[in-house]
Design a protein around this motif. Structure first.
Motif, PDB file in Angstrom:
ATOM      1  N   ASP A 161       0.815  -1.216   0.000  1.00 17.96           N
ATOM      2  CA  ASP A 161       0.000   0.000   0.000  1.00 17.96           C
ATOM      3  C   ASP A 161       0.852   1.270   0.000  1.00 17.96           C
ATOM      4  N   ILE A 162       1.971   1.247   0.709  1.00 13.34           N
ATOM      5  CA  ILE A 162       2.766   2.465   0.836  1.00 13.34           C
ATOM      6  C   ILE A 162       3.351   2.871  -0.517  1.00 13.34           C
ATOM      7  N   GLY A 163       3.733   1.866  -1.322  1.00 13.39           N
ATOM      8  CA  GLY A 163       4.203   2.183  -2.668  1.00 13.39           C
ATOM      9  C   GLY A 163       3.124   2.872  -3.478  1.00 13.39           C
ATOM     10  N   TRP A 164       1.871   2.417  -3.323  1.00 12.09           N
ATOM     11  CA  TRP A 164       0.764   3.065  -4.017  1.00 12.09           C
ATOM     12  C   TRP A 164       0.589   4.497  -3.537  1.00 12.09           C
ATOM     13  N   VAL A 165       0.711   4.733  -2.225  1.00 14.86           N
ATOM     14  CA  VAL A 165       0.552   6.079  -1.672  1.00 14.86           C
ATOM     15  C   VAL A 165       1.545   7.040  -2.329  1.00 14.86           C
ATOM     16  N   ILE A 166       2.793   6.610  -2.440  1.00 14.02           N
ATOM     17  CA  ILE A 166       3.826   7.459  -3.042  1.00 14.02           C
ATOM     18  C   ILE A 166       3.499   7.736  -4.505  1.00 14.02           C
ATOM     19  N   SER A 167       3.184   6.682  -5.244  1.00 13.18           N
ATOM     20  CA  SER A 167       2.884   6.817  -6.666  1.00 13.18           C
ATOM     21  C   SER A 167       1.670   7.710  -6.902  1.00 13.18           C
ATOM     22  N   ALA A 168       0.612   7.497  -6.139  1.00 12.71           N
ATOM     23  CA  ALA A 168      -0.626   8.260  -6.331  1.00 12.71           C
ATOM     24  C   ALA A 168      -0.410   9.739  -6.039  1.00 12.71           C
ATOM     25  N   HIS A 169       0.309  10.057  -4.971  1.00 14.03           N
ATOM     26  CA  HIS A 169       0.586  11.463  -4.663  1.00 14.03           C
ATOM     27  C   HIS A 169       1.390  12.121  -5.777  1.00 14.03           C
ATOM     28  N   GLY A 170       2.464  11.457  -6.217  1.00 14.72           N
ATOM     29  CA  GLY A 170       3.284  12.039  -7.267  1.00 14.72           C
ATOM     30  C   GLY A 170       2.503  12.274  -8.543  1.00 14.72           C
ATOM     31  N   ARG A 171       1.685  11.290  -8.927  1.00 14.09           N
ATOM     32  CA  ARG A 171       0.931  11.385 -10.179  1.00 14.09           C
ATOM     33  C   ARG A 171      -0.161  12.446 -10.106  1.00 14.09           C
ATOM     34  N   LEU A 172      -0.985  12.417  -9.039  1.00 13.52           N
ATOM     35  CA  LEU A 172      -2.128  13.315  -8.965  1.00 13.52           C
ATOM     36  C   LEU A 172      -1.720  14.775  -8.814  1.00 13.52           C
ATOM     37  N   TYR A 173      -0.699  15.042  -7.997  1.00 18.37           N
ATOM     38  CA  TYR A 173      -0.288  16.427  -7.807  1.00 18.37           C
ATOM     39  C   TYR A 173       0.409  16.981  -9.047  1.00 18.37           C
ATOM     40  N   ALA A 174       1.052  16.113  -9.824  1.00 17.03           N
ATOM     41  CA  ALA A 174       1.621  16.549 -11.099  1.00 17.03           C
ATOM     42  C   ALA A 174       0.507  16.863 -12.089  1.00 17.03           C
ATOM     43  N   GLU A 175      -0.516  15.995 -12.144  1.00 21.34           N
ATOM     44  CA  GLU A 175      -1.619  16.193 -13.083  1.00 21.34           C
ATOM     45  C   GLU A 175      -2.460  17.417 -12.736  1.00 21.34           C
ATOM     46  N   ASP A 176      -2.786  17.596 -11.456  1.00 20.94           N
ATOM     47  CA  ASP A 176      -3.740  18.638 -11.063  1.00 20.94           C
ATOM     48  C   ASP A 176      -3.094  19.992 -10.786  1.00 20.94           C
ATOM     49  N   TYR A 177      -1.844  19.998 -10.293  1.00 21.48           N
ATOM     50  CA  TYR A 177      -1.234  21.253  -9.866  1.00 21.48           C
ATOM     51  C   TYR A 177       0.124  21.528 -10.513  1.00 21.48           C
ATOM     52  N   GLY A 178       0.613  20.608 -11.325  1.00 21.04           N
ATOM     53  CA  GLY A 178       1.888  20.823 -11.993  1.00 21.04           C
ATOM     54  C   GLY A 178       3.096  20.711 -11.082  1.00 21.04           C
ATOM     55  N   TRP A 179       2.942  20.054  -9.933  1.00 19.40           N
ATOM     56  CA  TRP A 179       4.074  19.913  -9.018  1.00 19.40           C
ATOM     57  C   TRP A 179       5.107  18.962  -9.616  1.00 19.40           C
ATOM     58  N   ASP A 180       6.379  19.255  -9.371  1.00 18.54           N
ATOM     59  CA  ASP A 180       7.434  18.447  -9.968  1.00 18.54           C
ATOM     60  C   ASP A 180       7.768  17.238  -9.091  1.00 18.54           C
ATOM     61  N   ILE A 181       8.783  16.500  -9.515  1.00 11.43           N
ATOM     62  CA  ILE A 181       9.084  15.215  -8.880  1.00 11.43           C
ATOM     63  C   ILE A 181       9.631  15.363  -7.463  1.00 11.43           C
ATOM     64  N   SER A 182      10.014  16.589  -7.081  1.00  9.43           N
ATOM     65  CA  SER A 182      10.501  16.783  -5.711  1.00  9.43           C
ATOM     66  C   SER A 182       9.395  16.525  -4.689  1.00  9.43           C
ATOM     67  N   PHE A 183       8.137  16.725  -5.095  1.00  9.00           N
ATOM     68  CA  PHE A 183       7.040  16.414  -4.170  1.00  9.00           C
ATOM     69  C   PHE A 183       6.941  14.909  -3.947  1.00  9.00           C
ATOM     70  N   GLU A 184       7.060  14.133  -5.022  1.00  8.08           N
ATOM     71  CA  GLU A 184       7.038  12.679  -4.870  1.00  8.08           C
ATOM     72  C   GLU A 184       8.191  12.218  -3.987  1.00  8.08           C
TER      73      GLU A 184
END
Length: 310
Positions: A161-184
């Protein structure tokens, strides 16, 4: 000259051709089992229930009763099927697979499972979730079902599950807010620390699950003996509108309270409007704001706090 199909009709026909080829229905041996498609479906249904009547099974599978009768006679001749007189209707008999029948079904069942597994092995968790949702949508629309029957639940995290949490945060915040990979990277650090330094009874990860797939998260971590921190609250797009964000925060607050904390804090950014509404509804109050440049964006960070009643 052949009639020209509309795009929708052409798409359905194209998918039908793809699916029959993909499951091996055209060769008369589904999954290489030696069973034709209709025989496989009959065998599958018999393996799931011991109280089928032939008339009910014909209706369920939309099979011609005479055709079904020939299939059942073949199964009986092979020793896979026996009939048992119905206690409710002396003229009817229940259909039951014998032990040999279940043995015959097992390789077919395993081959079908292996084929599905081979497809999923090529996909990431997000793609698997998309596929599950798309198949459910197709089934609902093609069957004429009028309503989606979701069964969301919230549970503690499990391995993976924790791997999913990391992946989902990185993907969604990039898609919705344009945040870069430093957030992931930040999320990965928070999640790794949670796993590495986990304090049983004082920390917890809640996972929201929908149709067997994770769609949301919320973490409670120890800040001090008296202060808990709420972190990594997220709900995937396909889980939104079901109240899962509110439910995750309620679970987190309830756990922090039962764990003996006196206060709960969190850090977020002012552009996350939906999250702000959830925190306000839960009783959090904004105590500080500060502009910062992070994740490739100019943002305003916010600190929130909740007093926990005993």
């Amino acid at each position: 000259m052949a009639a020209t199909d509309s795009p929708a009709i052409a798409a359905i026909r194209r998918f039908n051709r793809f699916h029959t080829r993909w499951i091996g229905a055209l060769g008369g041996s589904l999954h290489g089992s030696g069973f034709a498609l209709a025989e496989s479906r009959v065998l599958y249904e018999l393996a799931q229930r011991d109280d089928w009547l032939a008339s009910e099974l014909a209706r369920e599978l939309a099979l011609d009763p005479a055709y079904l009768s020939r299939i059942l006679k073949g199964f009986a001749a092979a020793g896979w099927l026996r009939r048992e007189r119905s206690p409710d209707d002396g003229r009817a008999s229940h259909l039951l697979l014998t032990r040999e029948g279940h043995d015959a079904f097992r390789p077919l069942d395993e081959a079908s499972r292996d084929q599905a597994g081979s497809i999923l092995a090529r996909l990431g968790q997000a793609e698997q979730a998309d596929l599950v949702e798309a198949l459910g949508t197709a089934e609902r629309l093609l069957s004429g079902a009028c309503e989606r029957k979701w069964q969301p639940l919230i549970r503690e995290h499990r391995p993976g599950d924790i791997g999913w949490v990391i992946s989902a945060h990185g993907r969604l915040y990039a898609e919705d807010y344009g945040w870069d990979i430093s957030f992931e990277a930040l999320v990965a650090e928070i999640a790794a620390k949670f796993l590495r330094d986990f304090v049983r009874g004082k920390e917890r990860c809640f996972i929201a699950e929908l149709d067997g797939m994770p769609v949301g998260s919320a973490f409670v971590v120890r800040e001090s003996d008296e202060v808990a921190k709420l972190r990594l609250v997220l709900v995937e797009k396909r889980g939104q509108g079901l109240g899962l964000g509110k439910a995750l925060v309620q679970e987190a607050v309830g756990f922090a309270q039962s764990a003996g904390y006196r206060r709960m804090i969190l850090w977020t950014n002012d552009i996350l409007h939906a999250a702000r509404g959830i925190y306000l509804a839960a009783g959090f109050r904004l105590i500080a704001e500060e502009a910062h440049h992070s994740f490739g964006q100019d943002l305003v960070g916010q600190n929130w706090e909740l007093e926990l009643g005993r």
